[in-house]
Design a protein around this motif. Structure first.
Motif, short mmCIF file in Angstrom:
data_model
loop_
_atom_site.label_atom_id
_atom_site.label_comp_id
_atom_site.label_asym_id
_atom_site.label_seq_id
_atom_site.Cartn_x
_atom_site.Cartn_y
_atom_site.Cartn_z
N MET A 31 7.64 1.10 -9.78
CA MET A 31 6.26 1.32 -9.36
C MET A 31 5.25 0.69 -10.32
O MET A 31 4.04 0.94 -10.22
CB MET A 31 6.00 2.83 -9.22
CG MET A 31 6.85 3.46 -8.12
SD MET A 31 6.38 2.84 -6.46
CE MET A 31 7.99 2.41 -5.78
N GLN A 153 9.49 9.73 -9.62
CA GLN A 153 9.38 8.68 -8.60
C GLN A 153 8.22 8.97 -7.63
O GLN A 153 7.44 8.08 -7.31
CB GLN A 153 10.69 8.59 -7.81
CG GLN A 153 10.70 7.52 -6.73
CD GLN A 153 10.90 6.12 -7.29
OE1 GLN A 153 11.95 5.80 -7.81
NE2 GLN A 153 9.88 5.28 -7.19
N CYS A 156 4.82 8.43 -9.44
CA CYS A 156 4.57 7.01 -9.72
C CYS A 156 4.31 6.24 -8.42
O CYS A 156 3.47 5.34 -8.38
CB CYS A 156 5.73 6.39 -10.49
SG CYS A 156 5.89 7.02 -12.16
N TYR A 157 5.01 6.63 -7.38
CA TYR A 157 4.78 6.01 -6.06
C TYR A 157 3.34 6.26 -5.60
O TYR A 157 2.66 5.36 -5.13
CB TYR A 157 5.78 6.58 -5.05
CG TYR A 157 5.38 6.45 -3.61
CD1 TYR A 157 5.47 5.22 -2.95
CD2 TYR A 157 4.88 7.55 -2.91
CE1 TYR A 157 5.09 5.11 -1.62
CE2 TYR A 157 4.50 7.44 -1.59
CZ TYR A 157 4.60 6.22 -0.95
OH TYR A 157 4.21 6.11 0.36
N GLU A 158 2.85 7.48 -5.77
CA GLU A 158 1.48 7.78 -5.36
C GLU A 158 0.47 7.04 -6.23
O GLU A 158 -0.58 6.60 -5.75
CB GLU A 158 1.21 9.29 -5.41
CG GLU A 158 1.81 10.07 -4.25
CD GLU A 158 1.14 9.79 -2.89
OE1 GLU A 158 0.29 8.89 -2.79
OE2 GLU A 158 1.50 10.49 -1.93
N ARG A 160 0.96 4.12 -7.68
CA ARG A 160 0.96 2.72 -7.25
C ARG A 160 0.21 2.56 -5.93
O ARG A 160 -0.56 1.61 -5.76
CB ARG A 160 2.39 2.21 -7.10
CG ARG A 160 2.44 0.75 -6.75
CD ARG A 160 3.82 0.15 -6.71
NE ARG A 160 3.67 -1.28 -6.52
CZ ARG A 160 3.31 -2.11 -7.48
NH1 ARG A 160 3.14 -1.65 -8.70
NH2 ARG A 160 3.13 -3.37 -7.24
N SER A 161 0.44 3.48 -5.00
CA SER A 161 -0.25 3.41 -3.71
C SER A 161 -1.76 3.51 -3.92
O SER A 161 -2.53 2.77 -3.30
CB SER A 161 0.21 4.55 -2.79
OG SER A 161 1.59 4.43 -2.53
N SER B 95 3.85 0.71 5.69
CA SER B 95 4.16 1.42 4.46
C SER B 95 4.62 2.84 4.83
O SER B 95 4.34 3.31 5.94
CB SER B 95 2.91 1.50 3.59
OG SER B 95 1.96 2.37 4.19
N ILE B 137 8.71 0.30 1.11
CA ILE B 137 8.04 1.03 0.02
C ILE B 137 7.35 0.00 -0.87
O ILE B 137 7.98 -0.96 -1.29
CB ILE B 137 9.06 1.85 -0.80
CG1 ILE B 137 9.72 2.92 0.09
CG2 ILE B 137 8.40 2.51 -2.01
CD1 ILE B 137 10.79 3.75 -0.61
N ALA B 139 6.74 -1.60 -3.76
CA ALA B 139 7.29 -1.57 -5.11
C ALA B 139 6.76 -2.73 -5.94
O ALA B 139 6.14 -3.65 -5.43
CB ALA B 139 8.81 -1.61 -5.05
N LEU B 146 14.43 0.14 -6.06
CA LEU B 146 14.51 1.59 -6.10
C LEU B 146 15.96 2.02 -5.89
O LEU B 146 16.67 1.46 -5.07
CB LEU B 146 13.71 2.22 -4.96
CG LEU B 146 12.27 2.62 -5.26
CD1 LEU B 146 11.38 1.41 -5.10
CD2 LEU B 146 11.82 3.75 -4.37
N VAL B 154 11.17 9.40 -1.48
CA VAL B 154 9.80 8.95 -1.17
C VAL B 154 9.52 9.08 0.33
O VAL B 154 8.48 9.61 0.74
CB VAL B 154 9.58 7.49 -1.64
CG1 VAL B 154 8.29 6.92 -1.06
CG2 VAL B 154 9.54 7.42 -3.17
#
Lengths: 246, 246
Positions: A31, A153, A156-158, A160-161, B95, B137, B139, B146, B154
């Motif tokens: 991410m 995860q 970090c995904y949120e 990055r989004s 997404s 996703i 990334a 991932l 996720v």
């Protein structure tokens, strides 16, 4: 693209399993986050951490090891704690989705630390008290126990989004004329205030802790800049001087 | 609360590591999903899967094992494939954040399957062709790999979040007068059409596959109901009859 993500530290407090440390490093790197801090890891370095990190061994090898949480937080201007439970005293709390844009905006102004607790029992109350914001992943009431690295995860995904959204919207951080106070500076302010309160003897000892938590919560909402912290400490010193003179 | 989440199957295609299967089961359960399907798992059951599943061993023990992907998809009315790569032919892609509300709405009308590919190289092109929608996703371009179970976490997290949003907004599925066609029924339609096209000999053999992919992509967008599929097959049969008569 990632200047704000570069300013976010992922802090794992007393992780037990090296596999989780490696998996967290991998989750971060996928991410676009790179700064990992480990507070008193039980086993690290460890081959299991290496194995689970896969292509993110560089994140592991650059991980900072800290003996104390305060050491990990010293430079932070905004501290976020992850929690699975509701707590006795209401604190500012948000879902990862709602928290991410705010965390990112803070990262444009200063260092942000994102804390994750122990596998078995998360962050302790006194650790959560150090946070400006608590984040809670909306998990199943039947079984809500996310693996530590999975929680990393999701957060970090949120982040990055939110970073992608922010860049698309062209939003920018609000200008501020002074740098924000760092964690360590604000802690000194609290220590100063606490010692003053003790010397005042206006509260029974057993109530000090409760009052200090309320003050922390309040100051957390203010997010003072360095000038404001100096000013408050100046006032405390003036009060102390007055007391000693009397 | 979870009636729609109950209608979503997580399908792992040829997972290599039993640890990932267990971790995926745990990720699912923390987000309120329970239906796991394993297509040709390399090692399963396995103690490592059990260990990583932690409190989600029930999800593992109820997991369905399939020899063929088509078997896993037979009842599905909407199929979603996860992918890390851009593909030659443009497909509907979204997404996780944008896909989740749609997937949930589909789950109110029928069975949904969410496919995850192999650890090393994901889903094959012919597997992605079976999907109505591809989810990617977002990334890091530097390191976007991932872990399989992390990707499951996720997606399930986004599905749960969308479920909460949907319940708060009181949104409901659009009524439809006919049940949606299942994967298997639509596959029979494709097979019928393909055999007709071959008998027509209007295309050189090497172009059949390309045309069939375009037809799949088109029918995927239609999402036909059972009556529509019967009608189309009726037309194909009528054409065949006419040809044989000639």
């Amino acid at each position: 693209m990632h200047s704000s993500l570069d300013r976010i530290k992922i802090v794992l407090v007393e992780p037990s399993h090296p596999g989780n440390i490696g998996a967290a490093a991998r989750a971060m790197k996928t991410m676009g986050l790179a700064r990992l801090v480990l507070v008193r890891p039980k086993r690290f370095p460890d081959p299991q951490a290496e194995w689970r990190a896969a292509g993110a061994k560089d994140v592991l090898s650059r991980a900072q090891i800290a003996d104390e949480l305060s050491e990990a937080l010293a430079d932070a201007t905004f501290v976020v704690g992850t929690t699975a439970r509701a707590r006795r005293m209401t604190w500012r709390q948000a879902s990862p989705k709602l928290a991410a844009p705010e965390v990112l905006a803070k990262a444009e102004r200063g260092e942000v630390a994102l804390l994750f607790g122990r596998e078995a029992d998360g962050l302790a109350n006194n650790e959560l008290d150090l946070c400006h914001l608590h984040v809670c992943i909306p998990a199943s009431p039947v079984y809500g126990s996310l693996n530590l690295a999975m929680a990393v995860q999701v957060l970090c995904y949120e982040l990055r989004s939110a970073c992608i959204d922010r860049q698309m919207s062209g939003e920018q951080a609000q200008a501020w004329d002074r740098p924000q106070a760092k964690f360590e500076q604000v802690e000194h302010l609290f220590a100063h205030l606490e010692s003053l309160m003790e010397s005042l003897e206006f509260l029974p000892n057993e109530q000090h802790a409760v009052v200090m938590r309320r003050i922390r919560r309040m100051v957390g909402r203010i997010e003072p800049d360095v000038t404001e912290v100096s000013m408050l400490r100046g006032i405390l010193s003036a009060i102390e001087k007055q007391i000693h003179r009397a």
